[in-house]
Scaffold this active site. Structure first.
Site, PDB file in Angstrom:
ATOM      1  N   HIS A  57       0.994  -1.238   0.035  1.00  0.00           N
ATOM      2  CA  HIS A  57      -0.048   0.071  -0.015  1.00  0.00           C
ATOM      3  C   HIS A  57       0.938   1.203   0.012  1.00  0.00           C
ATOM      4  O   HIS A  57       1.817   1.239   0.539  1.00  0.00           O
ATOM      5  CB  HIS A  57      -0.961  -0.069   1.201  1.00  0.00           C
ATOM      6  N   ASP A  85       3.021  -4.974   7.529  1.00  0.00           N
ATOM      7  CA  ASP A  85       2.066  -3.938   7.430  1.00  0.00           C
ATOM      8  C   ASP A  85       0.740  -5.142   7.575  1.00  0.00           C
ATOM      9  O   ASP A  85       0.310  -5.831   6.625  1.00  0.00           O
ATOM     10  CB  ASP A  85       2.095  -3.129   6.115  1.00  0.00           C
ATOM     11  N   GLN A 133      -4.442  -5.477   6.543  1.00  0.00           N
ATOM     12  CA  GLN A 133      -5.415  -6.152   5.932  1.00  0.00           C
ATOM     13  C   GLN A 133      -5.528  -7.414   6.582  1.00  0.00           C
ATOM     14  O   GLN A 133      -6.153  -8.518   6.113  1.00  0.00           O
ATOM     15  CB  GLN A 133      -5.417  -6.263   4.372  1.00  0.00           C
ATOM     16  N   LYS A 149     -10.317  -0.952  10.441  1.00  0.00           N
ATOM     17  CA  LYS A 149     -10.480  -1.993   9.631  1.00  0.00           C
ATOM     18  C   LYS A 149     -11.025  -3.406  10.444  1.00  0.00           C
ATOM     19  O   LYS A 149     -11.203  -4.308   9.946  1.00  0.00           O
ATOM     20  CB  LYS A 149      -9.454  -2.399   8.774  1.00  0.00           C
ATOM     21  N   CYS A 166      -4.960   2.632  -3.424  1.00  0.00           N
ATOM     22  CA  CYS A 166      -3.582   3.291  -2.896  1.00  0.00           C
ATOM     23  C   CYS A 166      -2.634   2.166  -3.081  1.00  0.00           C
ATOM     24  O   CYS A 166      -1.568   1.977  -2.347  1.00  0.00           O
ATOM     25  CB  CYS A 166      -3.685   3.457  -1.401  1.00  0.00           C
TER      26      CYS A 166
HETATM   27  C1  LIG Z   1      -2.286  -2.807   3.576  1.00  0.00           C
HETATM   28  C2  LIG Z   1      -2.846  -1.297   3.749  1.00  0.00           C
HETATM   29  N1  LIG Z   1      -1.648  -0.633   4.625  1.00  0.00           N
HETATM   30  C3  LIG Z   1      -1.876   0.469   5.177  1.00  0.00           C
HETATM   31  C4  LIG Z   1      -3.340   0.938   4.752  1.00  0.00           C
HETATM   32  C5  LIG Z   1      -3.514   2.475   5.574  1.00  0.00           C
HETATM   33  O1  LIG Z   1      -4.345   2.228   6.560  1.00  0.00           O
HETATM   34  P1  LIG Z   1      -4.734   3.616   7.402  1.00  0.00           P
HETATM   35  O2  LIG Z   1      -5.532   4.803   6.432  1.00  0.00           O
HETATM   36  O3  LIG Z   1      -5.860   3.034   8.183  1.00  0.00           O
HETATM   37  O4  LIG Z   1      -3.519   4.278   8.151  1.00  0.00           O
HETATM   38  C6  LIG Z   1      -4.186   0.374   4.321  1.00  0.00           C
HETATM   39  C7  LIG Z   1      -5.489   1.120   4.072  1.00  0.00           C
HETATM   40  O5  LIG Z   1      -6.450   0.796   3.344  1.00  0.00           O
HETATM   41  C8  LIG Z   1      -4.044  -0.946   3.706  1.00  0.00           C
HETATM   42  O6  LIG Z   1      -4.875  -1.488   3.337  1.00  0.00           O
END
Ligand SMILES: Cc1ncc(COP(=O)(O)O)c(C=O)c1O
Length: 425
Positions: free
Chosen positions: A142, A219, A222, A245, A383
């Site tokens: 992401h 990360d 998900q 999430k 993203c």
């Molecule tokens: C894999 C992953 N990393 C990071 C993020 C960023 O999360 P946040 O916007 O809650 O900081 C997301 C959000 O969609 C994500 O799917």
């Protein structure tokens, strides 16, 4: 099956309701928003990878906090402040248990995954990564696990190396291993791809990196909503995720970090609560985790997230994973039979995400028309523009499932796509 799916002859994956093993209707009743109608149709919410919905027990917990427990924390001797502090720290312990962190001091509340990754970049990266050092990322990241490292690379002269993926959306592990050299300092890898749903072999990747003395940031944005995550079993150095999430509030997330590393890191933000003493000559920073929680934290949101993980634990992450797997298999089986529909991301190990394109229909048109049927999907680059570039598509439509989705909602999605195809035929 041909183009026009006979929805009365559904695949045998539709077993959950029949076995009664997982009572999705009972769970759905906990989510007030799922009773909404959108465009006059029952809401079919399939954008859970962007943000999931909140069950009544979490809403009730927030109301109870705001109506009977709210005050600032860590700062006063009056009763409300003591209660709020105790509840906030209890929420930290709930999150600790949820990911099986060895020590509550290793759970830092952040505003979300993005904030957690930025904390690692500033606190660890700026201190330990220098010109010529290398950071390994993957094509599946992401943007929030790309851009902070690019900023660091620009600032320090470090280099970013990228693990490629196969046509199925799986990391090429030989390439991963070949990227290591004596300059490698950090690996940043997503546990589950938000754009494709691929579950990455992070445990093996971490073991390999540690064999080379390299730290790993996972990360988990998900992953935590869908899998039982055990940071001790993974042996990751850092693990980041978001509350929103995970059936919790927005504005809250977690960074897990090994205590020994957190102790050595620089604070990310300066201010109140992250200090032991301040004078104009010298400031002494607080102990972990408080060193990384400057200012008044999102107290209510942290307590709400604690309630959310209680709720999920009550259902059981294994049961959640099983139900979502059935939803994904059921939806995938149908989409694979639909002419003109291309599934993007066919990894052998996937979680809850179905990205696809429909020939002759722009994803935004598809999303708009599905919305008229009450079906909420995400359209765009998610993203994750490097993933889109790899598959040579500007955007996809993405249905992402949560445990409260039903097989009937998958049917609504498939029926909706079929009617959009008819409009564009
Ligand atoms: C894999 C992953 N990393 C990071 C993020 C960023 O999360 P946040 O916007 O809650 O900081 C997301 C959000 O969609 C994500 O799917």
């Amino acid at each position: 099956m041909n183009a026009v799916l006979e929805l009365s002859r559904l695949p045998a994956t539709r077993t959950m309701a029949a076995t009664g093993a997982f009572d999705v209707e009972r769970l759905r009743a906990d989510f007030p928003i799922l009773r909404m109608r959108v465009e006059g149709k029952p809401l079919v919410y399939l954008d859970n990878a962007a943000s999931s919905q909140m069950p009544q027990p979490v809403i009730d917990r927030l109301v109870r906090y705001q109506t009977t427990q709210h005050a600032n924390i860590h700062r006063a001797v009056h009763s409300l402040s003591e209660i709020a502090t105790a509840e906030y720290e209890e929420a930290r312990r709930k999150l600790q248990r949820f990911i099986n962190a060895p020590d509550e001091r290793e759970v830092i509340f952040t505003s979300g995954t993005t904030d957690a990754i930025n904390l690692v970049m500033h606190g660890y990266g700026r201190k330990f990564i220098k010109a010529g050092d290398e950071i390994i990322l993957t094509t599946l990241e992401h943007h929030s696990n790309i851009v902070p490292w690019q900023m660091l690379a620009e600032e320090t002269g470090a280099k970013i190396r990228v693990v490629p993926i196969s046509d199925a959306g799986e990391l090429l592990m030989d390439d991963y291993e070949n990227l290591f050299n004596e300059r490698t300092k950090l690996v940043g890898v997503t546990h589950v791809s938000n754009a494709l749903g691929s579950i990455n072999p992070v445990k093996e990747m971490i073991a390999f990196a540690h064999g080379h003395g390299v730290r790993v940031l996972v990360d988990g944005a998900q992953a935590v909503p869908h899998l039982q995550v055990d940071v001790q079993d993974l042996d990751c150095d850092f693990y980041a995720f978001s509350g929103h999430k995970l059936c919790g509030p927005t504005g809250i997330g977690v960074l897990y970090g090994k205590a020994a590393l957190l102790e050595k890191m620089q604070p990310f933000k300066g201010g109140g609560d992250m200090i032991l003493s301040v004078s104009f000559e010298k400031t002494v920073y607080n102990t972990i985790p408080h060193k990384f929680e400057a200012g008044t934290p999102p107290i209510a949101a942290a307590i709400g997230l604690g309630a959310a993980v209680d709720y999920l634990t009550g259902i059981g992450m294994a049961a959640i994973a099983q139900h979502e797997h059935e939803l994904l298999s059921y939806a995938t089986a149908q989409m694979m039979e639909m002419p003109g529909v291309r599934i993007i991301g066919t990894a052998r190990n996937k979680a809850a995400v179905l990205s696809f394109t429909v020939d002759g229909v722009h994803p935004h048109d598809l999303g708009t028309l599905l919305n008229q049927d009450g079906v909420a999907v995400r359209t765009g680059h998610h993203c994750a523009q490097p993933v889109m570039a790899r598959f040579k598509v500007p955007a996809t439509s993405r249905a992402s499932f949560a445990f409260y989705n039903s097989m009937a909602e998958v049917d609504a999605l498939i029926t909706g796509i079929l009617s959009v195809q008819k409009v564009f035929a």
